[in-house]
Design a protein around this motif. Structure first.
Motif, PDB file in Angstrom:
ATOM      1  N   ALA A 211       0.866  -1.181   0.000  1.00 58.93           N
ATOM      2  CA  ALA A 211       0.000   0.000   0.000  1.00 58.93           C
ATOM      3  C   ALA A 211       0.899   1.226   0.000  1.00 58.93           C
TER       4      ALA A 211
ATOM      5  N   THR B 117      -3.197   2.164  -3.935  1.00 59.37           N
ATOM      6  CA  THR B 117      -4.516   2.183  -3.292  1.00 59.37           C
ATOM      7  C   THR B 117      -5.613   2.131  -4.358  1.00 59.37           C
TER       8      THR B 117
ATOM      9  N   THR C 167      -5.702  -1.419  -5.914  1.00 59.22           N
ATOM     10  CA  THR C 167      -6.349  -2.391  -5.032  1.00 59.22           C
ATOM     11  C   THR C 167      -7.868  -2.241  -5.110  1.00 59.22           C
ATOM     12  N   LYS C 168      -8.326  -0.992  -5.067  1.00 62.98           N
ATOM     13  CA  LYS C 168      -9.765  -0.737  -5.111  1.00 62.98           C
ATOM     14  C   LYS C 168     -10.342  -1.232  -6.446  1.00 62.98           C
TER      15      LYS C 168
END
Ligand code: GYE
Length: 328
Positions: A48, A54, A57-58
């Motif tokens: 992260a 970020t 990942t989302k």
């Protein structure tokens, strides 16, 4: 035999830390081997470390949900050993497909061979491996990082057209040994090598993080009183460096010109504010295409060996125009 048993135990022990890192994200309660007909995807994320990560990942979590794919997700905190453990645990859990974004390029052959022997197809996302045996993975989806480095170099060459004085450049590299750090350095270096006025006077890793970017830039500023340009391999390191530059009483974007890669919202804001001069885009929104590939590979369809993400570049004016509608 003994080795086998200890491996199973190690994998069992691993289940707890994996879950603690965000673990199985599906919430569906179904697991592989339980008779559910959902495709089970084990994904090992780098970490992260940045705004890019970020958003990536989302994108992966959202699109897995959307596609009805059961996602087992783990965060390796930028450590290869954690990724290898996660992959072994996915093999042991008999997931249908494994996808991962390899933190560094080297050292994957053994674990990839284990996945192949277990007949679990592997998809590389975002970053490449240097394995010469390409049968160890089905496809690789991600950006062309050499091209990104070239775009950064092209802007610099244009910016200093007609000028003859030396241009002192400092470079903040990404994670040592990672594909984006290797390739962004190479692409940029190849372009600026055509003109001897461009001199890279310092180049060091900032591990793709804001904190490290700031720390290394502070050291650069102390050692070199005359820096003209900063090339940072991602926005986050550039943003950390901006703090260091301001802390040294200089104006980022003016006293020191800054080029970064990614184009995440915070980077684009700094570009619109005149603190960064140019950003080369690298899209983290790989989720939908990844899920598409997962479904095709699972169905036994042939997929292209390489899927390259499309991306652009942004000037300060362009950043102002697109910022309101930026997704990440
Ligand atoms: O540029 C950086 C992140 O692998 C493309 O990793 C990715 C890079 C991205 O930490 O911000």
């Amino acid at each position: 035999m003994l080795r086998k048993i200890s491996m199973v135990i190690a994998a069992g022990l691993l289940a707890a830390p994996l879950a603690a890192c965000g673990g199985d994200d599906s919430g569906s309660g179904s697991d592989s081997g339980s008779g559910s007909d959902k495709i089970v995807l084990g994904f090992s994320q780098v970490g992260a470390e940045s705004g890019w990560r970020t958003a990536n990942t989302k994108s992966i979590q959202d699109s897995a949900k959307e596609a009805g794919i059961e996602l087992k997700f783990s965060d390796a905190q930028q450590k290869q050993e954690n990724q290898i453990k996660a992959i072994r645990s996915y093999i042991q859990q008999k997931v249908d497909i494994i996808a991962f974004s390899p933190v560094v390029e080297s050292g994957w052959d053994t674990v990839l061979k284990e996945a192949k022997d277990a007949k679990i197809p592997v998809i590389l996302t975002d970053r490449a491996v240097d394995s010469t045996d390409t049968s160890l993975y089905k496809t690789f989806i991600g950006s062309d990082f050499v091209e990104e480095g070239k775009k950064a170099g092209d802007w610099l060459v244009k910016e200093y057209t007609g000028k003859t004085e030396t241009v002192n450049i400092v470079e903040l590299q990404g994670t040592t040994g990672s594909a984006p750090a290797n390739d962004r350095k190479k692409g940029f270096g190849d372009v600026i090598a055509a003109d001897p006025k461009f001199k890279v006077i310092a180049s060091q890793t900032g591990d793709f993080t804001r904190a490290k970017g700031k720390e290394v830039m502070e050291a650069f500023l102390k050692a070199n009183p005359d820096i003209d340009v900063l090339y940072a391999h991602n926005d986050d390191m550039g943003l950390g460096a901006i703090e260091a530059i301001e802390g040294a009483g200089k104006k980022p974007g003016v006293d020191i010109k800054i080029i970064t890669v990614d184009a995440v919202k915070d980077g684009m804001q700094a570009l619109a504010d005149g603190k960064i001069n140019y950003i080369v885009e690298c899209s983290p929104l790989l989720g939908p295409q990844l899920m598409d590939l997962v479904e095709k590979v699972h169905a036994g369809e042939t997929v292209p060996a390489r899927v390259v993400t499309e991306e652009t570049t942004f000037t300060q004016e362009q950043a102002k125009a697109v910022l309101p509608s930026r997704q990440y």
